[in-house]
Scaffold this motif. Structure first.
Motif, mmCIF file in Angstrom:
data_model
loop_
_atom_site.group_PDB
_atom_site.id
_atom_site.type_symbol
_atom_site.label_atom_id
_atom_site.label_comp_id
_atom_site.label_asym_id
_atom_site.label_seq_id
_atom_site.Cartn_x
_atom_site.Cartn_y
_atom_site.Cartn_z
ATOM 1 N N ARG A 124 -0.112 30.953 -61.469
ATOM 2 C CA ARG A 124 0.817 31.993 -60.633
ATOM 3 C C ARG A 124 2.140 32.140 -61.153
ATOM 4 N N GLY A 125 2.915 31.077 -61.199
ATOM 5 C CA GLY A 125 4.218 31.062 -61.607
ATOM 6 C C GLY A 125 4.409 31.832 -62.956
ATOM 7 N N GLU A 126 3.692 31.322 -63.793
ATOM 8 C CA GLU A 126 3.504 32.135 -65.233
ATOM 9 C C GLU A 126 3.369 33.616 -65.262
ATOM 10 N N LEU A 127 2.452 33.970 -64.248
ATOM 11 C CA LEU A 127 2.157 35.411 -64.230
ATOM 12 C C LEU A 127 3.435 35.936 -63.374
ATOM 13 N N ALA A 128 4.155 35.216 -62.559
ATOM 14 C CA ALA A 128 5.462 36.128 -61.825
ATOM 15 C C ALA A 128 6.223 36.301 -63.091
ATOM 16 N N GLY B 13 12.519 32.035 -58.983
ATOM 17 C CA GLY B 13 13.236 33.369 -59.229
ATOM 18 C C GLY B 13 12.152 34.555 -59.505
ATOM 19 N N ALA B 14 11.231 34.413 -60.230
ATOM 20 C CA ALA B 14 10.024 35.192 -60.613
ATOM 21 C C ALA B 14 9.241 35.465 -59.404
ATOM 22 N N ALA B 15 8.920 34.519 -58.785
ATOM 23 C CA ALA B 15 8.130 34.552 -57.768
ATOM 24 C C ALA B 15 8.884 35.327 -56.633
ATOM 25 N N ASN B 16 10.245 35.022 -56.208
ATOM 26 C CA ASN B 16 10.921 35.902 -55.408
ATOM 27 C C ASN B 16 11.060 37.337 -55.462
ATOM 28 N N ALA B 17 11.081 37.582 -57.095
ATOM 29 C CA ALA B 17 11.050 38.883 -57.516
ATOM 30 C C ALA B 17 9.840 39.730 -57.188
ATOM 31 N N LEU B 18 8.711 39.043 -57.001
ATOM 32 C CA LEU B 18 7.476 39.862 -56.939
ATOM 33 C C LEU B 18 7.500 40.075 -55.302
ATOM 34 N N SER C 240 -0.714 30.374 -47.455
ATOM 35 C CA SER C 240 -0.799 30.126 -46.211
ATOM 36 C C SER C 240 0.192 29.018 -45.778
ATOM 37 N N ASN C 241 0.407 27.958 -46.572
ATOM 38 C CA ASN C 241 1.161 26.920 -46.445
ATOM 39 C C ASN C 241 2.716 27.362 -46.603
ATOM 40 N N GLY C 242 3.183 28.553 -46.981
ATOM 41 C CA GLY C 242 4.561 29.172 -47.109
ATOM 42 C C GLY C 242 4.768 28.875 -48.306
ATOM 43 N N SER C 243 4.406 28.242 -49.449
ATOM 44 C CA SER C 243 4.626 28.408 -50.708
ATOM 45 C C SER C 243 3.931 29.418 -51.492
ATOM 46 N N PHE C 244 4.576 29.600 -52.864
ATOM 47 C CA PHE C 244 3.972 30.502 -53.644
ATOM 48 C C PHE C 244 2.969 30.126 -54.297
ATOM 49 N N GLY C 245 2.560 28.733 -54.574
ATOM 50 C CA GLY C 245 1.668 28.245 -55.112
ATOM 51 C C GLY C 245 1.685 28.481 -56.707
ATOM 52 N N ALA C 246 3.076 28.194 -57.339
ATOM 53 C CA ALA C 246 3.192 28.563 -58.745
ATOM 54 C C ALA C 246 2.516 27.704 -59.732
ATOM 55 N N ASP C 247 1.761 26.546 -59.394
ATOM 56 C CA ASP C 247 1.080 25.501 -60.277
ATOM 57 C C ASP C 247 -0.503 26.158 -59.976
ATOM 58 N N GLN C 248 -0.848 26.963 -59.218
ATOM 59 C CA GLN C 248 -2.134 27.276 -58.941
ATOM 60 C C GLN C 248 -2.793 28.391 -60.274
ATOM 61 N N ILE C 249 -3.752 27.839 -60.840
ATOM 62 C CA ILE C 249 -4.315 29.115 -61.751
ATOM 63 C C ILE C 249 -4.825 30.202 -60.891
ATOM 64 N N VAL C 250 -4.335 31.386 -61.952
ATOM 65 C CA VAL C 250 -4.753 32.808 -61.353
ATOM 66 C C VAL C 250 -6.204 33.257 -61.710
ATOM 67 N N LYS C 251 -6.795 33.731 -60.696
ATOM 68 C CA LYS C 251 -7.993 34.415 -60.756
ATOM 69 C C LYS C 251 -7.848 35.926 -61.200
ATOM 70 N N ARG C 252 -8.870 36.283 -61.944
ATOM 71 C CA ARG C 252 -8.704 37.667 -62.600
ATOM 72 C C ARG C 252 -8.558 38.651 -61.348
ATOM 73 N N ALA C 253 -9.223 38.526 -60.341
ATOM 74 C CA ALA C 253 -8.920 39.342 -59.153
ATOM 75 C C ALA C 253 -7.726 39.512 -58.512
ATOM 76 N N ASP C 254 -6.961 38.463 -58.570
ATOM 77 C CA ASP C 254 -5.492 38.192 -58.068
ATOM 78 C C ASP C 254 -4.655 38.875 -59.202
#
Length: 471
Positions: free
Chosen positions: A127-131, A148-153, A163-177
């Motif tokens: 998710r972070g790389e996508l941002a 900074g990229a997460a905040n830009a989005l 839901s935990n308040g974080s952006f989840g930058a380390d989570q792998i992105v699914k195609r739907a997202d």
């Protein structure tokens, strides 16, 4: 540069099957695996040919996105050159379905590789790389960090936190997202926050002009505009500007918009010209001027010859969709700092500074410079210098002194791809004869024009119809 300006979908786990199967557009209603929360966005990308499924019914919504898929998604959104070809990476061959998009995205700084000349095409995107990718693709300021990229989005309503308040930058992105984020970046109507950033006043150049739901003719029309109608504009994607007229907002081909109320008679339409070119601003910088004559020899002053050359180049571009701004068009003095600032102030995409060299009477030849220290535009600056250098050598046939690194203020302080050209040595009698000849200056002006076209062609723009202008 300009540049600049962004998914072809093939899942890594399906790489053992023919890639041609991933080529069917379909509405999200036909994709049985798309969750309801992403239906509108997937449908939107499918309509524009940006996202594709493996069949008319399967999108692979819960599959992860690889870097090569991300490159193709972004490439299609920005209408980059996706022609399969050789790349700069040893792990991306010319036969890779995304090779063209990878090379195009890397060349304009949206993506980058890893050490050892690798791209890691199968690596899953977080998710972070996508941002970061989306921030670069759409020109969002993000400070060069994942947060900074997460905040830009998030600030634009393109992405939400977990839901935990974080952006989840380390989570792998699914195609739907991935599809949701990209669709929101392209079309503000999908965002979770209201959009009101219409700051440009524009006018239409033609009547019966479609306002489309997306930035291509694949998208449906949601209204029509008459000729000479005033609209308010926002951002531009792939040659399409997001505008608002009354209560209707949508995309209009930028080639049919102008930024002055009165029509200009200097830019007739060019058949077959890439519509994205109308969003490209070329900064021409004739060196010296006014109280600074530059070098002088044999009765010729540098400031005069480079101004004359710059004006000739400008006249050639008046016959094209490009916008051209000159740091000076008369015999005036412009400081070095103001020359570089001029490009930023005028939203320049590339900067070309024109000079004549000086040394001993025996020194001869043509050379070009680019700034090679820490700078996001090093590759593009070198490409621009190289393309123009090749044309200049062909035009005058002087000694090829090459494309060199140069620590000049107008290059070092610039915020766009920039080159400094030395046409020839004003102190050399043979070079000087060319510099003072209107015939040879016409030839050199055409060379600079053609070199700039060659640069844009290498960047994936269709400029073929513009080469005849210099004949």
């Amino acid at each position: 540069m300009v540049k600049r300006s962004f998914f072809y979908v093939v899942m890594a786990c399906f790489l053992m099957v023919p890639l041609l199967g991933y080529g069917q557009n379909a509405e999200a209603a036909g994709f049985v695996d798309v969750p309801k929360r992403a239906e509108k966005e997937v449908n939107y990308l499918a309509e524009g040919g940006i996202a594709k499924g493996s069949s008319a019914t399967y999108f692979g919504a819960q599959k992860t996105v690889s870097r090569m898929e991300a490159a193709a998604f972004i490439g299609r959104a920005l209408q980059l050159d996706g022609t399969k070809r050789a790349t700069n990476f040893k792990d991306v061959g010319s036969g890779n379905f995304a090779s063209g998009y990878i090379q195009s995205a890397v060349s304009i700084g949206i993506l980058s590789g890893y050490g050892g000349g690798r791209f890691l095409p199968y690596k899953e995107v977080t998710r972070g790389e996508l941002a970061v990718m989306i921030s670069k693709a759409f020109g969002y300021s993000y400070g060069g960090t994942l947060s900074g990229a997460a905040n830009a989005l998030k600030s634009r309503g393109i992405a939400d936190g977990l839901s935990n308040g974080s952006f989840g930058a380390d989570q792998i992105v699914k195609r739907a997202d991935f599809a949701v984020f990209l669709a929101r970046a392209i079309n503000p109507e999908f965002r979770t926050k209201g959009f009101s950033s219409f700051s440009k006043t524009l006018w239409t150049n033609t009547g019966d002009l479609n306002i489309r739901t997306g930035p291509s003719t694949k998208y449906s029309s949601k209204g029509k505009l008459a000729e000479d109608v005033k609209v308010t504009g926002s951002f531009t994607i792939a040659g399409w500007t997001y505008v608002k007229s009354g209560s209707t907002a949508g995309f209009v081909s930028a080639g049919y918009l102008r930024d002055t109320e009165a029509k200009s008679a200097t830019k007739p339409p060019v058949t077959g010209a890439d519509p994205r070119l109308s969003n490209q601003t070329i900064i021409l910088d004739p060196g010296h001027g006014g109280s600074d004559p530059g070098a002088s020899a044999f009765g010729l002053r540098e400031k005069d010859v480079v101004l004359k050359t710059g004006l000739k180049v400008n006249n050639l571009f008046k016959k094209t969709p490009f916008k051209v701004k000159m740091t000076r068009s008369t015999d005036t003095f412009i400081s070095l700092n103001n020359r570089a600032a001029f490009a930023k102030k005028n939203n320049g995409n590339i900067f070309v500074s024109i000079h004549a060299n000086a040394a001993s009477a025996s020194a001869t030849g043509t050379e070009s410079f680019y700034y090679s220290a820490a700078n996001p535009h090093v590759a593009d600056s070198k490409l621009l210098a190289s393309k123009i250098q090749d044309r200049m050598i062909a035009a005058w046939g002087l000694r090829d002194r090459g494309v060199k690194r140069g620590n000049y203020a107008v290059l070092r302080q610039n915020t766009v791809p920039a080159t400094l050209l030395e046409l020839g040595f004003i102190t050399n009698k043979g070079d000087n004869n060319k510099l003072k000849s209107d015939y040879w200056l016409n030839s050199m002006s055409k060379a600079i024009y053609l070199g700039i076209l060659d640069y844009y062609k290498a960047k994936g723009y269709d400029v073929n119809s513009l080469y005849n202008v210099a004949k």
